[in-house]
Design an enzyme around this catalytic site. Structure first.
Site, PDB file in Angstrom:
ATOM      1  N   GLY A 201     -21.123  34.227   7.251  1.00 13.18           N
ATOM      2  CA  GLY A 201     -19.827  33.830   7.529  1.00 13.18           C
ATOM      3  C   GLY A 201     -19.574  32.211   7.137  1.00 13.18           C
ATOM      4  N   GLY A 203     -18.570  28.308   8.190  1.00 13.42           N
ATOM      5  CA  GLY A 203     -18.733  27.585   9.372  1.00 13.42           C
ATOM      6  C   GLY A 203     -17.249  27.383  10.485  1.00 13.42           C
ATOM      7  N   GLY A 207     -19.389  29.723  12.560  1.00 15.43           N
ATOM      8  CA  GLY A 207     -20.104  28.661  13.140  1.00 15.43           C
ATOM      9  C   GLY A 207     -19.221  28.089  14.475  1.00 15.43           C
ATOM     10  CD  GLU A 245     -32.781  17.607  11.533  1.00 14.35           C
ATOM     11  OE1 GLU A 245     -32.178  16.586  11.200  1.00 14.35           O
ATOM     12  OE2 GLU A 245     -33.081  18.470  10.565  1.00 14.35           O
ATOM     13  CB  CYS A 279     -32.064  15.432   7.078  1.00 10.57           C
ATOM     14  SG  CYS A 279     -33.376  16.568   7.623  1.00 10.57           S
ATOM     15  CD  GLU A 378     -27.716  12.581   5.507  1.00  9.18           C
ATOM     16  OE1 GLU A 378     -26.761  13.452   6.220  1.00  9.18           O
ATOM     17  OE2 GLU A 378     -28.776  13.116   5.561  1.00  9.18           O
TER      18      GLU A 378
END
Ligand code: TAP
Length: 474
Positions: A201, A203, A207, A245, A279, A378
């Site tokens: 599903g 987020g 989530g 994380e 990452c 990032e």
């Protein structure tokens, strides 16, 4: 076509209570390769109920039973090797060699390592006047991103199982198929019903539902900082335990006695592997001013060792995961040029001859200042920034001048300098030269790179509570 329109709840594949679906696209061909159901709050509630029902018996299984379960999972995982490799190549676009040597390998090692770590793990400590016990945290909600479909799911699930915690997994919509194979592996390994639940599903629904669910005790999340913040906010409503994380903007410090060609190969490897969608990738490369020209030359020399192209052929770099990610990377490349960095190689647009698929040009900027946007944010794509330094102290200062602290790298010869830089970098994991991977070594970030640690015994700790018992009868 892979059509996975069911969720796995309480040991069964069941229909979604909603009728929304999402197509999954192969980023190398831009073609639809399958469909998943987007679960509802009701589906999530069913999964939570199943995990709750499984909790009393699973949390009381013996350490030996859980070691054997993890070992059976590792064995079943090996049997699905070809499937896992092909699936990840199709949904993520990683070259077959990367799907095998990185994605498949990491998933396997997390299950095998959790079994090994558990053998040495002590759940009870007698401290004279009292006992300190490690007790299962409860049931866990796991939310994972698209960039490592088996690594991030496996490290979380292996640690949760080792600790006796039933789980609900919500993988990323972009790469959901590897999680279906994992579910089949758990079925084959005899994971008790309710201990593993898969709800596909979005987020925003599943989530968000996990992080705010009053009956979920712990949330482990990997992904962007923005969603990490949202999870902290939601978790605060029920004082839920969580581990995050998040991203990184990791430095690679090249010392002046490093082999320049090897250092350039290491640096390019970081932006090439998984197309830079990692990452912990080193995307800020710090080189001594005296070495700038030779390093730039070496980067140009080694780049052809990492060909970009069809992930089903012998290439080292595939496409980016999605059009949205491609657009993001393009805008950062434009930004770098606007900010005055020098484009050494690459640039905007697609590599020659790769018009179909979300391919980006491996791009290296030099003359980058550490306060530029391309050095601070990032990018999650094949973009490197070369920054010069004049002393080791300055290199450490630049390395730490970031909101992030996930990883750091240092290459060179002089042990004293290697130790100084490795100890000085403020990050959860620093790698010196070509140190080998170690799945027992903790992984996680300082600062905005996250909270908590995964992998091995530190990973298992995340899924445990500490309980003191005074007057425990001997
Ligand atoms: P995120 O949006 O953070 O997605 C990661 C996971 O969180 C996915 O499963 C996502 O679901 C879910 N999610 C989204 N919104 C949520 C919410 N409100 N509550 C709970 N879960 C939610 O990452 P992304 O959009 O895929 O990537 C954006 C950027 O994040 C990337 O460009 C990159 O910089 C960074 N990123 C970092 C990492 C790591 S390993 N640190 C990994 C991926 C991305 P759906 O996507 O299925 O909706």
């Amino acid at each position: 076509m892979r059509n996975y329109l069911k969720h796995y709840i309480n040991g069964e594949w069941i229909d979604s209570t909603g009728d929304e679906t999402e197509d999954v696209i192969n980023p190398a061909t831009e073609e639809v390769i399958g469909t998943i159901s987007l679960g509802t709050k009701e589906d999530l509630d069913k999964a939570v109920k199943a995990a709750r029902a499984a909790f009393p018996s699973f949390s009381q299984t013996s350490k030996q039973e859980r070691i054997e379960l993890l070992e059976r999972i590792a064995q079943e995982y090996e049997k699905r090797k070809d499937d896992i490799i092909e699936t990840i190549t199709d949904e993520l676009g990683s070259p077959l060699s990367v799907s095998e040597n990185v994605h498949y390998m990491m998933g396997y090692n997390h299950f095998a390592q959790a079994a090994e770590s558990l053998k040495e793990f002590s759940f009870i400590e007698n401290r004279g006047g009292h006992i300190v016990m490690k007790d299962t945290v409860g049931i866990s909600g796991l939310i994972t991103p698209w960039n490592f479909p088996t690594n991030q799911t496996s490290t979380k699930i292996a640690s949760a199982f080792a600790a006796g915690s039933p789980v609900i997994l919500k993988p990323a919509e972009l790469t959901p198929f590897a999680a279906v194979i994992l579910t089949e592996i758990f079925e084959a390994a005899g994971v008790p019903k309710g201990v593993f639940n898969l709800v596909n599903g979005s987020g925003s629904v599943i989530g968000n539902g996990i992080s705010s669910h009053p009956d979920i005790d712990f949330v482990s999340f990997t992904g962007s900082g923005a969603v990490g913040q949202k999870i902290m906010e939601n978790a605060s409503e029920t004082i839920k335990n969580f581990a995050l994380e998040l991203g990184g903007k990791s430095p690679l410090v090249v010392l002046d006695d490093a082999d320049v060609e090897q250092a350039a190969r290491t640096a390019v490897g970081h932006i090439a592997t998984n197309t830079g969608q990692v990452c912990s990738a080193a995307t800020r490369v710090l080189v001594p001013s005296s070495m700038k020209e030779s390093f730039e030359k070496a980067v140009k020399n080694v780049l052809p060792e990492f060909p970009v192209g069809n992930p089903r052929e012998d290439n080292r770099t595939g496409p980016l995961v999605a059009k949205k990610q491609w657009d993001t990377v393009q805008s950062y490349i434009e930004k770098g040029q606007e900010e005055g960095a020098t484009l050494l190689v690459g640039g905007t647009g697609k590599p020659e001859g790769l018009d179909k698929g979300y391919y980006a040009k491996p791009t290296v900027f030099t003359d980058v200042k550490n306060d530029m946007v391309i050095a601070q944010e990032e990018i999650f794509g094949p973009v490197m920034s070369i920054i010069t330094y004049d002393s080791i102290d300055e290199a450490i200062e630049i390395a730490n001048d970031t909101y992030y602290g996930l990883a750091g790298y240092v290459v060179g010869e002089n042990p004293e300098n290697l130790r100084k830089v490795a100890s000085g970098i403020r990050a959860g994991r620093v790698k010196v030269n070509d140190a080998e991977a170690d799945f027992a070594a903790p992984f996680g970030g300082y600062k905005r790179s996250g909270i908590g640690r995964e992998w091995g015994d530190y990973g298992i700790e995340e899924y445990l509570e500490t309980k003191t018992i005074l007057g425990f009868p001997e």
